[in-house]
Scaffold this motif. Structure first.
Motif, PDB file in Angstrom:
ATOM      1  N   ILE A  89       0.753  -1.287   0.093  1.00 24.92           N
ATOM      2  CA  ILE A  89      -0.014   0.055   0.040  1.00 24.92           C
ATOM      3  C   ILE A  89       0.921   1.475   0.006  1.00 24.92           C
ATOM      4  O   ILE A  89       0.454   2.306  -0.871  1.00 24.92           O
ATOM      5  N   ASN A  90       2.061   1.507   0.795  1.00 26.60           N
ATOM      6  CA  ASN A  90       2.776   2.487   1.159  1.00 26.60           C
ATOM      7  C   ASN A  90       4.037   2.774   0.213  1.00 26.60           C
ATOM      8  O   ASN A  90       4.339   3.740   0.079  1.00 26.60           O
ATOM      9  N   GLN A  91       4.130   1.414  -0.538  1.00 29.69           N
ATOM     10  CA  GLN A  91       5.431   1.609  -1.541  1.00 29.69           C
ATOM     11  C   GLN A  91       5.100   1.263  -3.010  1.00 29.69           C
ATOM     12  O   GLN A  91       5.176   2.031  -3.831  1.00 29.69           O
ATOM     13  N   VAL A  92       4.571   0.123  -3.151  1.00 31.20           N
ATOM     14  CA  VAL A  92       4.088  -0.416  -4.521  1.00 31.20           C
ATOM     15  C   VAL A  92       3.120   0.726  -4.844  1.00 31.20           C
ATOM     16  O   VAL A  92       3.259   1.277  -6.350  1.00 31.20           O
ATOM     17  N   ALA A 164      -1.360  -1.275 -12.245  1.00 33.89           N
ATOM     18  CA  ALA A 164      -0.794  -0.299 -12.721  1.00 33.89           C
ATOM     19  C   ALA A 164       0.567   0.133 -12.161  1.00 33.89           C
ATOM     20  O   ALA A 164       1.187   1.084 -12.684  1.00 33.89           O
ATOM     21  N   HIS A 165       0.824  -0.359 -10.958  1.00 31.42           N
ATOM     22  CA  HIS A 165       1.780   0.124  -9.956  1.00 31.42           C
ATOM     23  C   HIS A 165       2.814  -1.169  -9.881  1.00 31.42           C
ATOM     24  O   HIS A 165       2.391  -2.042  -9.414  1.00 31.42           O
ATOM     25  N   PHE A 166       3.988  -1.015 -10.029  1.00 33.56           N
ATOM     26  CA  PHE A 166       5.185  -1.772  -9.843  1.00 33.56           C
ATOM     27  C   PHE A 166       6.200  -1.394  -9.112  1.00 33.56           C
ATOM     28  O   PHE A 166       6.437  -0.606  -8.890  1.00 33.56           O
ATOM     29  N   MET A 167       6.741  -2.603  -8.534  1.00 29.35           N
ATOM     30  CA  MET A 167       8.032  -2.576  -7.756  1.00 29.35           C
ATOM     31  C   MET A 167       8.826  -3.939  -8.106  1.00 29.35           C
ATOM     32  O   MET A 167       8.015  -5.104  -8.202  1.00 29.35           O
ATOM     33  N   ASP A 168      10.259  -4.056  -8.030  1.00 27.79           N
ATOM     34  CA  ASP A 168      10.825  -5.091  -8.167  1.00 27.79           C
ATOM     35  C   ASP A 168      10.851  -6.193  -6.839  1.00 27.79           C
ATOM     36  O   ASP A 168      10.542  -5.726  -5.942  1.00 27.79           O
ATOM     37  N   THR A 169      10.620  -7.524  -7.374  1.00 27.68           N
ATOM     38  CA  THR A 169      10.649  -8.642  -6.379  1.00 27.68           C
ATOM     39  C   THR A 169      11.986  -9.044  -6.314  1.00 27.68           C
ATOM     40  O   THR A 169      12.691  -8.669  -6.955  1.00 27.68           O
ATOM     41  N   PRO A 170      12.330  -9.762  -5.132  1.00 26.49           N
ATOM     42  CA  PRO A 170      13.758 -10.426  -4.843  1.00 26.49           C
ATOM     43  C   PRO A 170      13.823 -11.282  -5.962  1.00 26.49           C
ATOM     44  O   PRO A 170      13.571 -12.215  -6.224  1.00 26.49           O
ATOM     45  N   GLY A 171      14.951 -10.913  -6.961  1.00 24.16           N
ATOM     46  CA  GLY A 171      15.517 -11.610  -7.852  1.00 24.16           C
ATOM     47  C   GLY A 171      14.570 -12.040  -9.084  1.00 24.16           C
ATOM     48  O   GLY A 171      14.838 -13.251 -10.031  1.00 24.16           O
ATOM     49  N   TRP A 178      -0.945  -6.333  -7.682  1.00 21.80           N
ATOM     50  CA  TRP A 178      -1.925  -7.486  -7.732  1.00 21.80           C
ATOM     51  C   TRP A 178      -0.857  -8.830  -7.645  1.00 21.80           C
ATOM     52  O   TRP A 178      -1.141  -9.727  -6.605  1.00 21.80           O
ATOM     53  N   GLN A 179       0.372  -8.527  -8.101  1.00 21.16           N
ATOM     54  CA  GLN A 179       1.066  -9.855  -8.073  1.00 21.16           C
ATOM     55  C   GLN A 179       1.905  -9.985  -6.950  1.00 21.16           C
ATOM     56  O   GLN A 179       2.169 -10.847  -6.255  1.00 21.16           O
ATOM     57  N   TRP A 180       2.069  -8.936  -6.189  1.00 19.62           N
ATOM     58  CA  TRP A 180       2.599  -8.705  -4.838  1.00 19.62           C
ATOM     59  C   TRP A 180       1.910  -9.366  -3.784  1.00 19.62           C
ATOM     60  O   TRP A 180       2.253  -9.820  -2.761  1.00 19.62           O
ATOM     61  N   PHE A 181       0.522  -9.332  -4.051  1.00 19.48           N
ATOM     62  CA  PHE A 181      -0.450 -10.036  -2.999  1.00 19.48           C
ATOM     63  C   PHE A 181      -0.227 -11.746  -3.027  1.00 19.48           C
ATOM     64  O   PHE A 181      -0.407 -12.393  -2.208  1.00 19.48           O
ATOM     65  N   PHE A 182       0.109 -12.071  -4.314  1.00 20.05           N
ATOM     66  CA  PHE A 182       0.695 -13.345  -4.444  1.00 20.05           C
ATOM     67  C   PHE A 182       2.023 -14.040  -3.600  1.00 20.05           C
ATOM     68  O   PHE A 182       1.799 -14.890  -3.005  1.00 20.05           O
ATOM     69  N   PHE A 183       2.769 -12.766  -3.413  1.00 18.73           N
ATOM     70  CA  PHE A 183       3.875 -13.010  -2.492  1.00 18.73           C
ATOM     71  C   PHE A 183       3.500 -13.194  -1.051  1.00 18.73           C
ATOM     72  O   PHE A 183       4.118 -14.011  -0.489  1.00 18.73           O
TER      73      PHE A 183
END
Length: 207
Positions: A89-92, A164-171, A178-183
């Motif tokens: 919420i606060n970064q991605v 529409a909002h992105f941030m790198d995942t580890p590696g 949306w994909q970060w919630f899978f994390f």
């Protein structure tokens, strides 16, 4: 007259198409929402099932001095739930909307579900999510359940454009929110395997 009518019809059709495009939903599709909610629920249920009915001795058993107990693993999951949710919420979601990155992130959720639960490699937990009775007092499974349910409720209700909002995942390169919630779900699946390892230890207390 026929030509004028046709031009008017064409203009109205164009205007409707533009307006429809402008008001098209920018939030999750029904299928996207269901996919992540189902994964959040199933990974939650596995953790809760592995905690159910355990005695204090079983909850606190540690296979070794440098290993976590079932209680500690569950405390870690409760802490990580809010830690990762707040990060999304606060970064991605605070990154500029860049839907053009969607091509680079296509299918990343499948990669997350495959790689994160894999316990071949072990990692040290960041300090804010190291388990402790002070950080997660009482029943760790109940705390985890409450926090996971809050995550699920957010996904079920949100109108935000998580794609529409992105941030790198580890590696693994960029992933959208949306994909970060899978994390989050994959992380709990990973540590549910850790709980199963503790319970499979030959010295795990019998009921």
């Amino acid at each position: 007259m026929k030509k004028l009518s046709f031009l008017i019809f064409a203009f109205l059709l164009f205007t409707f198409a533009v307006n429809a495009q402008d008001t098209a939903p920018t939030t999750l599709t029904k299928a996207e929402r269901k996919q992540i909610v189902d994964y959040l629920k199933s990974s939650r249920d596995k953790v809760l099932a592995n905690n159910k009915g355990l005695s204090e001795a079983q909850l606190n058993f540690k296979p070794g001095p440098d290993r976590w107990s079932v209680r500690e693993v569950t405390q870690h999951l409760a802490l990580a739930e809010n830690f990762l949710f707040d990060m999304i919420i606060n970064q991605v979601m605070k990154t500029p909307a860049t839907p053009e990155k969607q091509a680079d992130a296509a299918g990343k959720e499948a990669k997350i579900m495959q790689m994160i639960p894999d316990r071949t490699s072990k990692f040290k937990a960041p300090e804010p999510i190291v388990p402790s009775d002070t950080r997660v007092p009482g029943n760790a499974a109940d705390t985890f359940k409450e926090r996971r349910n809050n995550t699920i409720k957010f996904i079920e209700d949100t109108k935000e454009n998580l794609r529409a909002h992105f941030m790198d995942t580890p590696g693994m390169g960029p992933a959208d929110a949306w994909q970060w919630f899978f994390f989050i779900a994959a992380h709990s699946e990973r540590h549910n395997k850790q709980i199963e390892e503790v319970k499979a230890d030959p010295n795990f207390p019998k009921k």
